[in-house]
Design an enzyme around this catalytic site. Structure first.
Site, PDB file in Angstrom:
ATOM      1  CG  ASP A   1      -1.907   1.078   1.294  1.00 40.56           C
ATOM      2  OD1 ASP A   1      -2.761   1.087   0.392  1.00 40.56           O
ATOM      3  OD2 ASP A   1      -1.856   1.926   2.201  1.00 40.56           O
TER       4      ASP A   1
ATOM      5  CD  GLU B   1      -2.346   2.585  -3.411  1.00 41.62           C
ATOM      6  OE1 GLU B   1      -3.396   3.206  -3.555  1.00 41.62           O
ATOM      7  OE2 GLU B   1      -1.739   2.546  -2.313  1.00 41.62           O
TER       8      GLU B   1
END
Ligand code: CA
Ligand code: CA
Length: 517
Positions: free
Chosen positions: A220, A256
């Site tokens: 993330d 990401e």
């Protein structure tokens, strides 16, 4: 009206093995938003056992069954203990959130994945923790007391009032001149990666789950590690990936980095594949081409992006997707489902390792709306059976905007979007070149007609798309860029219409794609 798509037998006629033989990382992945997927305990919240129960839907172990999506990898949204429904704020990295199950459930899922040759990756959120994480409690206490000897004193990034930088979000600890960094929310304080102990912590977490049998991670918020300093963030990921590869050389990781192409590509120099955001959403290159804008914008993009990746990282892959849990559902981007099918053709017949967001395959809808809530992008899967899965807390999406079919109904309907995805994924897997080959854009002499020459292991494969709503033909012998290749076999057809190859003239029905050899 949606016409039946025709699916010809693939060119490879040899019987194929029951279990997908793929051993590398060029896999078709499926993103599961765990809390909204399938509920095994009748509390309305999705859980790990729900995924175990639904495994045949995802991959029944027989790549020729035609009764399963046949995905080769699963990304689980965060499953660790967390106070929120989405769990992107972790309060304990070493426990599965009790609502989602237990570590025993996770082990069972890992074993099932191994049996079916499906890679399982976990969403690892290390940039920040929950403000209820014991590390943060200890950090705050140390700061309030000025206790520099406390080992947690430097666990989180913080500055004095004078040191605050523009563009960065902070929150003050009451009573002391200490502002901790929290770019996502005050509930999500950001860890200090200049502290070797913090680096050790995040390495230990990854090691723990690799030991348990996890195949890798979806990382993330990679650019937030050192927010505003790409070089330092890239340096961190280079270090982290090297450490992880030393433990598991075939680890599957995807980062990401929600940003422009240049910043995304800089993480490839760290040996980290990243999601291809330009391909995603209603205005992304795939959806725009599927809606009829110039196809060469799409084909040219795929070619150049692959080359740019390989320049930065020779083992790198493109990681395409149409939407994820942070975006409006892609089904809402199209006027007709035929456009949605075309968008699926475009991104699932492209290189690398693509991701399908759960529910995309049935056309599930959900968008933020005027209430501006992400919960609407994470609505419950519509199974159409006795699954009691409910929409997440805070969702406001109007029921009358949702699709009226379910998984159960779409499985029975041979013309459903679900069965279309099954066929499309099986075509992708029939030709190793589609994921692994080198792509060269080709024009079909019409703004909606074109495709690729895909070179792999000394052979050429042709992929062509007609994104228009009419039948179009062109002569392969006159196609610039195809010199040295003669395609004689029409191998697979998928779309609204049919297709034929007569001599060197290829004819594609409306919104239809083909594979030729
Ligand atoms: Ca449950
Ligand atoms: Ca950070």
């Amino acid at each position: 009206m949606i016409l039946a798509s025709s699916l010809l037998t693939g060119c490879e006629k040899e019987p194929q093995p029951q279990v997908d033989p793929v051993a590398d990382n060029y896999r078709t992945f499926y993103q599961i938003f765990v809390g909204s997927f399938s509920d095994s305990s009748n509390d309305g919240i999705g859980d790990i056992r729900g995924i175990i129960n639904r495994f045949d839907y995802l991959n029944d172990g027989d790549i020729n069954s035609g009764k399963s999506l046949g995905i080769q990898g699963i990304w689980l949204s965060p499953i660790f203990s967390s106070p929120s429904y989405h769990k992107y704020d972790v309060s304990d990295y070493y426990s599965v959130d009790w609502r989602f199950g237990t570590e025993e459930d996770l082990k069972e899922l890992i074993a099932l994945c191994k049996e079916r040759n499906v890679k399982l990756i976990l969403d690892l959120v290390i940039n920040h923790t929950s403000n209820s994480h014991p590390w943060f409690t200890a950090f705050k206490e140390a700061r309030m007391k000025g206790d520099t000897e406390n080992p947690y004193y430097d666990y989180y990034t913080c500055v004095t009032t004078a040191e605050k930088e523009g563009g960065v979000t902070y929150q003050k600890i009451a009573g002391v001149d200490c502002w901790f960094e929290c770019n996502f929310s005050g509930d999500m304080p950001e860890l200090n990666f200049d502290n070797p102990k913090v680096r050790e912590e995040v390495l230990d977490i990854a090691k723990y789950y690799l030991d348990l049998g996890i195949d890798g991670f979806r990382f993330d918020a990679v650019k937030y590690i050192y927010y505003g300093n790409t070089d330092k963030s890239v340096e961190f990921w280079k270090w982290y990936m090297e450490e992880l590869r030393a433990i598991k050389p075939d680890i599957y990781c995807v980062g990401e980095c929600w940003s422009g192409e240049t910043e995304i590509l800089s993480y490839y120099t760290a040996g980290l594949n990243c999601f291809n955001f330009a391909m995603s959403q209603a205005e992304g290159v795939a959806a725009k081409a599927a809606k009829g804008s110039s196809l060469s914008n799409f084909t040219g993009y795929v070619e150049s992006y692959q080359n740019k990746i390989l320049e930065k990282y020779p083992e790198g892959m493109a990681m395409s997707f149409l939407t994820n849990h942070d975006m409006d559902r892609i089904a809402g981007a199209f006027v007709t489902e035929n456009n949605m099918r075309m968008a699926a053709n475009l991104y699932l017949l492209s290189p690398g390792s693509p991701f399908i967001y759960d529910g995309e395959e049935i056309g599930l809808r959900g968008s933020r709306g005027s209430e501006s809530t992400d919960a609407n992008r994470r609505l419950a899967m519509l199974w159409g059976d006795d699954d009691l899965i409910r929409d997440p807390i805070g969702s406001t999406y109007p029921q009358n905007k949702q699709i009226t079919t379910t998984v159960a109904e779409q499985i029975e309907d041979e013309n459903s979007l679900y069965n279309y995805y099954c066929k499309l994924i099986s075509i992708r897997h029939r030709y190793p070149a589609i994921a692994r080959g080198h792509y060269k854009a080709l024009s079909g002499g019409h703004k909606n007609l074109g495709g690729f020459l895909v070179e792999y292991e000394g052979k050429g494969l042709g992929i062509f798309h007609n994104t228009s709503t009419e039948e179009l033909s062109f002569d392969l012998a006159e196609c610039k860029g195809l010199e040295g290749y003669t395609f004689t076999k029409l191998c697979d057809v998928i779309g609204v219409g049919t297709a034929k190859l007569e001599g060197t003239v290829l004819t594609l029905g409306p919104q239809t794609s083909v594979v030729v050899e």
